[in-house]
Design an enzyme around this catalytic site. Structure first.
Site, PDB file in Angstrom:
ATOM      1  N   GLU A 171       0.838  -1.209   0.000  1.00 25.67           N
ATOM      2  CA  GLU A 171       0.000   0.000   0.000  1.00 25.67           C
ATOM      3  C   GLU A 171       0.876   1.265   0.000  1.00 25.67           C
ATOM      4  O   GLU A 171       0.780   2.120   0.887  1.00 25.67           O
ATOM      5  CB  GLU A 171      -1.002  -0.019   1.171  1.00 25.67           C
ATOM      6  CG  GLU A 171      -1.962  -1.199   1.062  1.00 25.67           C
ATOM      7  CD  GLU A 171      -3.196  -1.157   1.971  1.00 25.67           C
ATOM      8  OE1 GLU A 171      -3.246  -0.329   2.882  1.00 25.67           O
ATOM      9  OE2 GLU A 171      -4.115  -1.967   1.731  1.00 25.67           O
TER      10      GLU A 171
ATOM     11  N   GLU B 198      -4.767  -8.684  -0.820  1.00 27.93           N
ATOM     12  CA  GLU B 198      -5.589  -8.469   0.381  1.00 27.93           C
ATOM     13  C   GLU B 198      -7.037  -8.359  -0.048  1.00 27.93           C
ATOM     14  O   GLU B 198      -7.394  -7.489  -0.865  1.00 27.93           O
ATOM     15  CB  GLU B 198      -5.166  -7.204   1.136  1.00 27.93           C
ATOM     16  CG  GLU B 198      -3.846  -7.381   1.873  1.00 27.93           C
ATOM     17  CD  GLU B 198      -3.446  -6.185   2.730  1.00 27.93           C
ATOM     18  OE1 GLU B 198      -4.347  -5.500   3.258  1.00 27.93           O
ATOM     19  OE2 GLU B 198      -2.233  -5.954   2.874  1.00 27.93           O
TER      20      GLU B 198
HETATM   21  O1  AHR Z   1      -5.105  -6.338   6.647  1.00 22.95           O
HETATM   22  C1  AHR Z   1      -5.051  -5.225   7.470  1.00 22.95           C
HETATM   23  C2  AHR Z   1      -4.426  -4.025   6.790  1.00 22.95           C
HETATM   24  O2  AHR Z   1      -5.233  -3.615   5.720  1.00 22.95           O
HETATM   25  C3  AHR Z   1      -3.081  -4.244   6.157  1.00 22.95           C
HETATM   26  O3  AHR Z   1      -2.045  -4.134   7.075  1.00 22.95           O
HETATM   27  C4  AHR Z   1      -3.016  -3.141   5.139  1.00 22.95           C
HETATM   28  O4  AHR Z   1      -2.220  -3.480   4.038  1.00 22.95           O
HETATM   29  C5  AHR Z   1      -4.465  -2.921   4.766  1.00 22.95           C
HETATM   30  O5  AHR Z   1      -4.810  -1.591   4.785  1.00 22.95           O
END
Ligand code: AHR
Length: 512
Positions: A193, A316
């Protein structure tokens, strides 16, 4: 007009949804479904690692190997976890791997600034993670620190973990710390991110930073064959994908990531269990948006990479709600209901159907955090509905994707509608076909007619995951409330298959 009304009321009376039909093109398979689509993600966050996967070498109450819980390893092996991403997440861009190797009493502590400012003692580091992956039979995916680290640090991590003995001071260090041979680490993320917790960079800036880090993280021509993954877009940030595709030299990356959570509203996420139908509906809207996101990001990638040599990796995804009452707000511990089974089933169907571009996906997160497959409470452990969906779907891993078209009835709430039924299909190496079907409608059973083109089958069997109320979940007191059971509501007649999908259910069929 009168006739139409008569048909409609007839269907309503006998409870049929005549609109649901699927055409399966059983002889048109071209791409295989990478097993890595069934990947997971473990971050140093709450009780994912500490008190989850890792209970410590000195724990005498919970059976473990080098501190890693054996009951969890057993359950994850049944899931066939193909790949595990670590150590974050946001945590990754604050993590300095050198702090997590060597004698544990000499490892410095740090503050976990993203997740509750808890003290991280670094007792679970690279050796522990990579050995755990070997125990699990999963490939590791290391997420490198680009946000606050240096190119030197990342390049040293590659050497420490993967280079042959005696080739550098880093490999000497590895030997000194007890590991005789390199691990196999193919997947490397360059930051996480980068548009947010990974450095708040603009796409154009990150593209330059990426190029710099990628240059030094291996030898210049990547003869190490590392698979390098650029930190990708959030949700519908198509500009991010466009810039990276334009600015990254093809020889320097293999994939772009994408993150998308099924969250109702970041300021008001709602409870993980006692949610209303309105909250359920919005969660499903967010989950099904994955189809549009994958399609549009892929279309941008197609412009620069029409042969689809570069992958889109959804590293994710999953449902994100308020934490369980009474738990630490920064630990993201939430329960898991049939709503999560719906998110999992629908998103995995989307990834399967886009397997020409989506080569990996990592559910967030594996234990005790967000849409976890396992929850633990001291020595107790439960498998969530999401676990069961991923286990039922693992028949698709590395199988040939069979295209299908779904004509679905609507799930209606007030004036809003969503498609009730979604599906995907594949043929495995033994020639067995599997179709996974999801009915997200919480109020109605849907009948689906599946017309098979290009194959004929002699038998159909299957398993189903359902519960009488979508808010139901497995608890430590009642861990087996929701488990898959044999499914007997499929009828095969020639090339026509008729299935009945109960409200909020997931079915996986096996056709021979
Ligand atoms: O999964 C939780 C968080 O969500 C992670 O650390 C981040 O990459 C995302 O914003």
């Amino acid at each position: 007009m009168k006739k139409l009304f008569l048909f409609a009321s007839l269907f309503a009376t006998i409870g049929l949804s005549a609109q649901n039909s699927i055409t399966l093109l059983a002889d048109k398979g071209k791409d295989s479904i990478s097993r890595h689509i069934y990947g997971h993600f473990a971050e140093h966050l709450g009780h994912c690692i500490y008190g989850g996967l890792y209970v410590g070498e000195n724990n005498t109450k919970i059976p473990n190997k080098d501190g890693v819980r054996l009951d969890i390893i057993d359950a994850l092996k049944k899931l066939k976890v193909p790949v595990l991403r670590w150590p974050g997440g946001c945590f990754a861009d604050t993590y300095h791997w050198r702090d997590g190797v060597g004698p544990k009493d000499k490892r410095p502590s740090m503050l976990n600034i993203w997740w509750g400012n808890v003290k991280e003692d670094n007792s679970f580091g690279s050796n522990e993670f990579l050995n755990m992956c070997e125990l699990l039979g999963a490939e590791p995916y290391l997420s490198g620190n680009v946000g606050s680290g240096t190119p030197q640090e990342l390049s040293d991590w590659v050497k420490y973990t993967t280079h042959p003995n005696g080739s550098s001071p880093m490999t000497d260090l590895r030997e000194q710390f007890g590991r005789k041979t390199p691990w196999q680490v193919k997947f490397w993320g360059l930051g996480n991110e980068a548009w947010g917790c990974g450095g708040n960079m603009k796409a154009e800036w990150y593209a330059n930073v990426y190029r710099q880090f990628a240059t030094f993280m291996t030898n210049w021509n990547n003869s190490d064959r590392l698979y390098r993954i650029a930190s990708g877009a959030s949700d519908d940030d198509y500009h991010w994908t466009e810039v990276l595709m334009k600015e990254l030299p093809a020889s320097m990356y293999d994939a772009l990531a994408l993150h998308h959570y099924s969250v109702i509203d970041w300021g008001n996420k709602g409870p993980s269990t006692n949610y209303t139908e309105q909250q359920y509906f919005i969660t499903m809207q967010r989950a099904l948006l994955m189809e549009e996101l994958v399609t549009k990001h892929s279309a941008i990638m197609d412009k620069y990479d029409p042969q689809k040599k570069k992958a889109l990796i959804v590293d994710e995804w999953g449902g994100w709600y308020d934490v369980e009452p009474g738990t630490n707000g920064a630990f993201l511990f939430q329960q898991n209901t049939m709503r999560d089974a719906m998110i999992a089933g629908a998103n995995l169907n989307i990834f399967n159907n886009h397997c020409d571009r989506v080569k990996m996906a990592n559910l967030a997160q594996i234990i005790n955090v967000l849409q976890a497959v396992i929850l633990t409470k001291e020595e107790k452990m439960i498998l969530t509905p999401t676990y069961h969906v991923m286990e039922m779907y693992n028949v698709h891993q590395d199988a040939l994707m069979l295209p299908l078209t779904v004509n679905s009835a609507n799930y209606i709430l007030g004036k809003d509608t969503l498609k009730a039924v979604n599906a995907s299909a594949s043929k495995d190496r033994m020639g067995v076909t599997h179709i996974s079907l999801v009915n997200i409608d919480p109020n109605k059973q849907h009948e689906v007619i599946i017309n098979v083109n290009g194959a004929s089958y002699k038998s159909v069997s299957g398993r189903i995951l359902k519960s009488d109320k979508m808010q139901n979940f497995n608890s430590f007191e009642n861990p087996n409330k929701i488990v898959p059971v044999p499914y007997t509501d499929a009828k095969l007649a020639g090339n026509k298959l008729t299935v009945k999908l109960p409200a909020t259910s997931v079915v996986v069929l096996e056709l021979k």
